[in-house]
Design an enzyme around this catalytic site. Structure first.
Site, mmCIF file in Angstrom:
data_model
loop_
_atom_site.group_PDB
_atom_site.id
_atom_site.type_symbol
_atom_site.label_atom_id
_atom_site.label_comp_id
_atom_site.label_asym_id
_atom_site.label_seq_id
_atom_site.Cartn_x
_atom_site.Cartn_y
_atom_site.Cartn_z
ATOM 1 N N LYS A 23 0.828 -1.207 0.000
ATOM 2 C CA LYS A 23 0.000 0.000 0.000
ATOM 3 C C LYS A 23 0.866 1.264 0.000
ATOM 4 O O LYS A 23 0.619 2.183 -0.777
ATOM 5 C CB LYS A 23 -0.925 0.032 1.233
ATOM 6 C CG LYS A 23 -1.878 -1.143 1.332
ATOM 7 C CD LYS A 23 -2.822 -1.007 2.527
ATOM 8 C CE LYS A 23 -2.132 -1.018 3.879
ATOM 9 N NZ LYS A 23 -1.490 -2.307 4.230
ATOM 10 N N ARG A 98 -9.406 1.060 8.871
ATOM 11 C CA ARG A 98 -8.999 -0.300 9.218
ATOM 12 C C ARG A 98 -10.052 -1.004 10.054
ATOM 13 O O ARG A 98 -9.879 -2.169 10.381
ATOM 14 C CB ARG A 98 -7.719 -0.222 10.052
ATOM 15 C CG ARG A 98 -6.446 -0.625 9.350
ATOM 16 C CD ARG A 98 -5.331 -0.468 10.368
ATOM 17 N NE ARG A 98 -4.116 -1.113 10.050
ATOM 18 C CZ ARG A 98 -3.107 -0.573 9.364
ATOM 19 N NH1 ARG A 98 -3.234 0.614 8.845
ATOM 20 N NH2 ARG A 98 -1.999 -1.238 9.191
ATOM 21 N N ARG A 137 12.130 -5.335 4.399
ATOM 22 C CA ARG A 137 11.966 -3.952 3.946
ATOM 23 C C ARG A 137 12.629 -2.920 4.853
ATOM 24 O O ARG A 137 12.792 -3.131 6.044
ATOM 25 C CB ARG A 137 10.487 -3.625 3.748
ATOM 26 C CG ARG A 137 9.703 -3.462 5.006
ATOM 27 C CD ARG A 137 8.228 -3.271 4.666
ATOM 28 N NE ARG A 137 7.456 -3.022 5.867
ATOM 29 C CZ ARG A 137 6.147 -2.849 5.878
ATOM 30 N NH1 ARG A 137 5.459 -2.900 4.746
ATOM 31 N NH2 ARG A 137 5.521 -2.615 7.002
ATOM 32 N N ARG A 171 11.483 -0.588 10.546
ATOM 33 C CA ARG A 171 10.429 -0.297 11.510
ATOM 34 C C ARG A 171 10.484 -1.202 12.734
ATOM 35 O O ARG A 171 10.772 -2.380 12.624
ATOM 36 C CB ARG A 171 9.072 -0.439 10.837
ATOM 37 C CG ARG A 171 8.606 0.860 10.221
ATOM 38 C CD ARG A 171 7.432 0.681 9.334
ATOM 39 N NE ARG A 171 6.362 -0.119 9.921
ATOM 40 C CZ ARG A 171 5.190 -0.292 9.338
ATOM 41 N NH1 ARG A 171 4.953 0.273 8.176
ATOM 42 N NH2 ARG A 171 4.274 -1.034 9.908
ATOM 43 N N ARG A 182 -0.193 -8.277 13.261
ATOM 44 C CA ARG A 182 -0.777 -7.327 12.300
ATOM 45 C C ARG A 182 -1.627 -8.056 11.265
ATOM 46 O O ARG A 182 -2.689 -7.564 10.867
ATOM 47 C CB ARG A 182 0.336 -6.506 11.639
ATOM 48 C CG ARG A 182 0.838 -5.378 12.561
ATOM 49 C CD ARG A 182 2.264 -4.988 12.289
ATOM 50 N NE ARG A 182 2.456 -4.493 10.947
ATOM 51 C CZ ARG A 182 3.638 -4.464 10.325
ATOM 52 N NH1 ARG A 182 4.708 -4.915 10.931
ATOM 53 N NH2 ARG A 182 3.717 -3.971 9.112
HETATM 54 P P1 ADP Z 1 1.171 -1.958 7.880
HETATM 55 O O1 ADP Z 1 -0.005 -1.765 6.959
HETATM 56 O O2 ADP Z 1 2.364 -2.483 7.183
HETATM 57 O O3 ADP Z 1 0.847 -2.762 9.113
HETATM 58 P P2 ADP Z 1 1.055 0.857 8.777
HETATM 59 O O4 ADP Z 1 2.208 1.793 8.710
HETATM 60 O O5 ADP Z 1 -0.121 1.150 7.960
HETATM 61 O O6 ADP Z 1 1.672 -0.560 8.435
HETATM 62 O O7 ADP Z 1 0.567 0.716 10.295
HETATM 63 C C1 ADP Z 1 1.460 0.445 11.343
HETATM 64 C C2 ADP Z 1 0.712 0.367 12.668
HETATM 65 O O8 ADP Z 1 0.084 1.639 12.953
HETATM 66 C C3 ADP Z 1 -0.434 -0.643 12.726
HETATM 67 O O9 ADP Z 1 0.016 -1.955 13.038
HETATM 68 C C4 ADP Z 1 -1.305 -0.034 13.827
HETATM 69 O O10 ADP Z 1 -0.776 -0.287 15.100
HETATM 70 C C5 ADP Z 1 -1.183 1.460 13.570
HETATM 71 N N1 ADP Z 1 -2.232 1.966 12.642
HETATM 72 C C6 ADP Z 1 -2.044 2.516 11.415
HETATM 73 N N2 ADP Z 1 -3.201 2.872 10.854
HETATM 74 C C7 ADP Z 1 -4.169 2.530 11.743
HETATM 75 C C8 ADP Z 1 -5.587 2.619 11.749
HETATM 76 N N3 ADP Z 1 -6.266 3.140 10.707
HETATM 77 N N4 ADP Z 1 -6.260 2.157 12.839
HETATM 78 C C9 ADP Z 1 -5.604 1.632 13.886
HETATM 79 N N5 ADP Z 1 -4.276 1.509 13.946
HETATM 80 C C10 ADP Z 1 -3.546 1.954 12.892
#
Ligand code: ADP
Ligand code: ZN
Length: 228
Positions: A23, A98, A137, A171, A182
């Site tokens: 994404k 999400r 990554r 990360r 996740r």
């Molecule tokens: P990825 O999609 O690879 O897990 P992101 O950078 O999108 O990585 O998200 C990293 C973390 O940030 C998630 O595991 C969560 O803890 C938090 N997070 C990000 N976006 C949301 C969201 N919309 N709702 C709840 N938690 C979120």
């Protein structure tokens, strides 16, 4: 970009898909190609953690463990960001919504400003491949460009192709345990949004197991067609 657009004409795209689906990579490519703004709640939250804000402090431990940050925090952060003037260029939502509550909050926010979702695009991948993608990554700490040990190395190891930066970072939640959490959170809470958006007639599906460039081409076509 041709002039200032009114709020009603700003395209809104959502990228759905499990962690590792690409994404962020694809959102950045769309940003470059179409001039839309990538809005990643993960990036916004990581910035809040780094800045030590109240929201960041509340989110830190949950993120490291691979859980979902509370809807209240995420919705507030997204709402503030969407109100920034650059978002009138159109937005690509990466990692939001999400949960069902976030999807409903987004619908309400958009309705308030007379906007609509042009497309919610599901990046379809096999879970088994996601752990390899995530484990390899890393990112340029200076400009945020993403790289991968196997799939996307910079031309010279350790030097960012985009900005020449040498501060590559991985990360804190890209560990095997956090990735498993996740993926589980994705299937339990986020995957149901695929049918939510199908029900709203805005769902598009893109196979995302190919190369970064192949996926970008397909995705670009979907975005172009839905932008009007
Ligand atoms: P990825 O999609 O690879 O897990 P992101 O950078 O999108 O990585 O998200 C990293 C973390 O940030 C998630 O595991 C969560 O803890 C938090 N997070 C990000 N976006 C949301 C969201 N919309 N709702 C709840 N938690 C979120
Ligand atoms: Zn860089």
């Amino acid at each position: 970009m041709d002039g200032v657009q009114s709020a009603t004409s700003c395209p809104v795209f959502i990228l759905l898909g499990p962690p590792g689906a690409g994404k962020g990579t694809q959102a950045r490519m769309l940003e470059e190609r179409f001039g839309y703004v990538q809005l990643s709640t993960g990036d916004l939250l990581r910035a809040a953690v780094a800045a030590g804000t109240e929201a960041g402090n509340a989110a830190d431990a949950v993120m490291k463990a691979g859980g979902l940050v509370s809807d209240d925090i995420v919705i507030a952060i997204l709402r503030d960001r969407l109100a920034q003037p650059d978002c009138t260029k159109g937005v690509i939502l990466d990692g939001f919504p999400r949960t069902g509550a976030q999807a409903e909050a987004l619908d309400t926010m958009l309705a308030e400003t007379g906007q609509r979702i042009n497309a919610a695009i599901s990046l379809d991948v096999d879970d088994a491949a996601m752990v390899d993608r995530i484990a390899g990554r890393y990112t340029c700490g200076t400009c945020g460009e993403g790289y991968h040990d196997s799939f996307k190395r910079p031309t010279s190891d350790g030097i960012c192709d985009k900005c020449g930066g040498t501060d590559m970072t991985r990360r804190a939640d890209d560990t095997v345990e956090a990735v498993a959490a996740r993926l589980e959170a994705y299937h339990a809470q986020t995957a149901p949004l695929i049918s939510y958006y199908a029900g709203h007639d805005v769902l598009q599906r893109v196979g995302a197991m190919g190369s970064i460039d192949e996926i970008a081409t397909t995705l670009g076509n979907v975005v172009k067609a839905a932008a009007a």
